[in-house]
Design a protein around this motif. Structure first.
Motif, PDB file in Angstrom:
ATOM      1  N   LEU A  39       0.838  -1.201   0.000  1.00 36.44           N
ATOM      2  CA  LEU A  39       0.000   0.000   0.000  1.00 36.44           C
ATOM      3  C   LEU A  39       0.867   1.243   0.000  1.00 36.44           C
ATOM      4  O   LEU A  39       1.879   1.317   0.706  1.00 36.44           O
ATOM      5  N   GLY A  40       0.469   2.229  -0.798  1.00 34.53           N
ATOM      6  CA  GLY A  40       1.085   3.547  -0.768  1.00 34.53           C
ATOM      7  C   GLY A  40       0.009   4.609  -0.868  1.00 34.53           C
ATOM      8  O   GLY A  40      -0.983   4.422  -1.577  1.00 34.53           O
ATOM      9  N   LEU A  44      -1.272  12.430   3.098  1.00 38.42           N
ATOM     10  CA  LEU A  44      -1.946  12.409   4.397  1.00 38.42           C
ATOM     11  C   LEU A  44      -1.679  11.199   5.276  1.00 38.42           C
ATOM     12  O   LEU A  44      -1.726  11.302   6.502  1.00 38.42           O
ATOM     13  N   ASN A  45      -1.447  10.030   4.707  1.00 39.07           N
ATOM     14  CA  ASN A  45      -1.240   8.832   5.514  1.00 39.07           C
ATOM     15  C   ASN A  45       0.063   8.139   5.132  1.00 39.07           C
ATOM     16  O   ASN A  45       0.545   8.262   4.009  1.00 39.07           O
ATOM     17  N   GLN A  46       0.585   7.399   6.078  1.00 44.19           N
ATOM     18  CA  GLN A  46       1.760   6.570   5.839  1.00 44.19           C
ATOM     19  C   GLN A  46       1.319   5.138   5.520  1.00 44.19           C
ATOM     20  O   GLN A  46       0.300   4.678   6.028  1.00 44.19           O
ATOM     21  N   ASP A  50       5.826   7.065  -2.626  1.00 42.69           N
ATOM     22  CA  ASP A  50       7.254   7.056  -2.957  1.00 42.69           C
ATOM     23  C   ASP A  50       8.040   6.183  -1.982  1.00 42.69           C
ATOM     24  O   ASP A  50       8.970   5.470  -2.383  1.00 42.69           O
ATOM     25  N   ASP A  51       7.664   6.213  -0.706  1.00 48.86           N
ATOM     26  CA  ASP A  51       8.361   5.390   0.286  1.00 48.86           C
ATOM     27  C   ASP A  51       8.117   3.905   0.039  1.00 48.86           C
ATOM     28  O   ASP A  51       9.020   3.072   0.194  1.00 48.86           O
ATOM     29  N   ALA A  79       4.227  10.619 -12.061  1.00 51.04           N
ATOM     30  CA  ALA A  79       5.369  11.306 -11.460  1.00 51.04           C
ATOM     31  C   ALA A  79       6.074  10.414 -10.445  1.00 51.04           C
ATOM     32  O   ALA A  79       7.312  10.348 -10.399  1.00 51.04           O
ATOM     33  N   SER A  80       5.304   9.702  -9.634  1.00 49.28           N
ATOM     34  CA  SER A  80       5.909   8.776  -8.674  1.00 49.28           C
ATOM     35  C   SER A  80       6.631   7.648  -9.399  1.00 49.28           C
ATOM     36  O   SER A  80       7.724   7.231  -8.991  1.00 49.28           O
ATOM     37  N   ALA A  81       6.032   7.142 -10.465  1.00 49.95           N
ATOM     38  CA  ALA A  81       6.676   6.072 -11.233  1.00 49.95           C
ATOM     39  C   ALA A  81       7.989   6.547 -11.830  1.00 49.95           C
ATOM     40  O   ALA A  81       8.992   5.819 -11.838  1.00 49.95           O
TER      41      ALA A  81
END
Length: 243
Positions: A39-40, A44-46, A50-51, A79-81
């Motif tokens: 999950l990403g 707002l949430n962890q 990106d992490d 953008a993340s990809a």
């Protein structure tokens, strides 16, 4: 190895939202036990998307837990990809529109006490992207068919019109009372709560961890894997010359 399935949730300040998404992904894992499912969140949430991608190797499929096309699908996910240069990534289609979503919406309405013939407002978050509104209207039309031809009006919590309260009032002005609200949200949150408050009749719960939603997540993943594995067809020079 199969590409990792990275489910991408929007994120919410509502503490129920992350729990709901995790429960949905547990259903996905039960359906496909050997698949690496992570999950990403966009914000707002962890963990943030990106992490999550930093911890994945090889190949990944991003499955947006979003219900239509919009800025997040068109810009944020690519953008993340692009930032995850160590991965081979494919971005799956958003969950909607799809008949499995319609089945989940129908069952949530019945659970809430919807009665046959009552009109429905399909409440979604809204977006300035016209494709997002077009996708919501397609879902509204499909839901109307599933409900036996009753009026289903797509309406929005923000950024697009009509708003959910306006849609409810418009139906009431045409003599359509006890208007139900179908919650076109994957998880609880501020917008879902606001939209439910506008209902004159039953207000359905968000889609949440509905079994149909779990099956749809895997269907979008499988579609993207097939595209990821498909060889790139290189045209023969003669074909190019005669095209």
């Amino acid at each position: 190895m199969q590409p990792t399935l990275v489910a991408v949730a929007h994120g919410s300040r509502d503490p129920r939202a992350p729990h709901t998404v995790e429960t949905l992904l547990e259903r996905v894992r039960e359906l496909r036990p050997r698949l690496d499912v992570r999950l990403g969140h966009i914000e707002l949430n962890q963990p943030l998307l990106d992490d999550t991608l930093d911890q994945v190797s090889g190949a990944a499929v991003l499955v947006p837990l979003l219900l239509g096309r919009g800025t997040h699908v068109k810009r944020d996910l690519p953008a993340s990809a692009a930032r995850a240069g160590h991965l081979r990534i494919r971005i799956a289609a958003p969950l909607g529109p799809h008949p499995l979503l319609v089945e989940a919406l129908y069952e949530r309405l019945v659970e809430a006490g919807w009665s046959a013939g009552s009109p429905v407002v399909l409440a979604s978050a809204g977006s300035r992207d016209p494709d997002s509104a077009a996708d919501a209207r397609v879902t509204a039309a499909l839901l109307g068919e599933r409900l036996g031809g009753v009026p289903v009006v797509a309406a929005y919590a923000s950024a697009a019109s009509p708003t959910v309260p306006d849609a409810v009032r418009a139906l009431a002005a045409r003599g359509r009372h006890r208007v139900a609200v179908a919650s076109y949200f994957t998880a609880p949150g501020r917008f879902a709560t606001q939209c439910a408050a506008a209902a004159q009749g039953p207000a359905a719960a968000p889609l949440g961890a509905h079994p149909a939603l779990a099956r749809l997540v895997l269907r979008r993943y499988d579609e993207a894997v097939a595209a990821l594995a498909a060889p790139v067809r290189r045209e023969h020079p003669l074909e190019l010359a005669t095209a």
